[in-house]
Design a protein around this motif. Sequence first.
Motif, PDB file in Angstrom:
ATOM      1  N   LEU A 112     -59.012  13.741  45.104  1.00 53.23           N
ATOM      2  CA  LEU A 112     -57.983  12.969  45.798  1.00 53.23           C
ATOM      3  C   LEU A 112     -57.123  13.855  46.693  1.00 53.23           C
ATOM      4  O   LEU A 112     -56.674  13.431  47.758  1.00 53.23           O
ATOM      5  N   ALA A 113     -56.892  15.081  46.264  1.00 53.50           N
ATOM      6  CA  ALA A 113     -56.039  15.993  47.038  1.00 53.50           C
ATOM      7  C   ALA A 113     -56.779  16.639  48.203  1.00 53.50           C
ATOM      8  O   ALA A 113     -56.143  17.085  49.159  1.00 53.50           O
ATOM      9  N   ILE A 164     -58.479  14.296  40.426  1.00 51.18           N
ATOM     10  CA  ILE A 164     -57.259  14.768  41.080  1.00 51.18           C
ATOM     11  C   ILE A 164     -57.585  15.732  42.202  1.00 51.18           C
ATOM     12  O   ILE A 164     -57.013  15.650  43.298  1.00 51.18           O
ATOM     13  N   PHE A 216     -45.984  10.494  46.028  1.00 52.03           N
ATOM     14  CA  PHE A 216     -47.225  10.581  45.262  1.00 52.03           C
ATOM     15  C   PHE A 216     -48.081  11.738  45.756  1.00 52.03           C
ATOM     16  O   PHE A 216     -48.657  12.475  44.947  1.00 52.03           O
ATOM     17  N   CYS A 217     -48.169  11.913  47.060  1.00 53.88           N
ATOM     18  CA  CYS A 217     -48.976  13.005  47.614  1.00 53.88           C
ATOM     19  C   CYS A 217     -48.399  14.361  47.224  1.00 53.88           C
ATOM     20  O   CYS A 217     -49.153  15.303  46.955  1.00 53.88           O
ATOM     21  N   THR A 244     -52.672  19.483  41.603  1.00 55.07           N
ATOM     22  CA  THR A 244     -53.859  20.241  41.996  1.00 55.07           C
ATOM     23  C   THR A 244     -53.642  21.731  41.793  1.00 55.07           C
ATOM     24  O   THR A 244     -54.540  22.440  41.327  1.00 55.07           O
ATOM     25  N   PHE A 251     -54.245   3.863  43.120  1.00 51.85           N
ATOM     26  CA  PHE A 251     -55.310   4.786  42.714  1.00 51.85           C
ATOM     27  C   PHE A 251     -56.668   4.288  43.186  1.00 51.85           C
ATOM     28  O   PHE A 251     -57.479   5.061  43.682  1.00 51.85           O
ATOM     29  N   TYR A 303     -46.724  14.986  44.414  1.00 48.77           N
ATOM     30  CA  TYR A 303     -47.094  15.157  43.014  1.00 48.77           C
ATOM     31  C   TYR A 303     -48.568  15.514  42.870  1.00 48.77           C
ATOM     32  O   TYR A 303     -48.951  16.318  42.017  1.00 48.77           O
ATOM     33  N   LEU A 304     -49.398  14.910  43.700  1.00 49.90           N
ATOM     34  CA  LEU A 304     -50.830  15.172  43.660  1.00 49.90           C
ATOM     35  C   LEU A 304     -51.126  16.624  44.021  1.00 49.90           C
ATOM     36  O   LEU A 304     -51.945  17.281  43.371  1.00 49.90           O
TER      37      LEU A 304
END
Length: 189
Positions: free
Chosen positions: A142-143, A139, A111-112, A119, A22, A114-115
């Motif tokens: 990050l996306a 979030i 992870f991407c 979103t 993170f 899930y991100l």
Amino acid sequence: MGASSALIFGVLINVAILLVFFRFLMQLAAVSPYNPVVLSTMKATKIVDLFSRSLPTIAKGRVNLAAIVLLIVLYLLKIFGLMYLAGQMPHSAVYLVITTFVTMIQDLVSFCKYLIFATIILSWVVMFTQSRSPYIEVIQELAEPLLAPFRRLLPNMGMIDLSPILAYLALHIIGILMNEAAKVLLTGL
């Protein structure tokens, strides 16, 4: 060693990996350093600051090499520790290193995905509640680097944004290709 010790070890090492990951992503995506989520993540990962004294940040301060090195070390510990606790030892150091990097990339892709899914859900939450929290902002920020290339490819469709769907499909295809490549690579060792 028992299954419970492997479970406890797995949970602890995964929490450490997630926190460092993170921190790396927040710096890479240039999330506001004044966000409370970012501040608490920075406090929880002070060890990265110790490594930062000897490893610089590159790309205008966005790529933290210390966090990358710490992630690699944590993944090596995770793979070796779980193999040891399961009573298996790696065939060779090369096998351990390749397994570590393959696992890192697979976890990054997961992870991407899930991100992106988060979103999508949080965009609906923001739309219906008309409120934003620091968690939602982090979030979405990050996306954004994942979604921006797909937004450039797609025509403007007003309120409808198909970029998360395309990004998710691209990551799903990358995940399938990575799994097949990992099978081929690891069976050859």
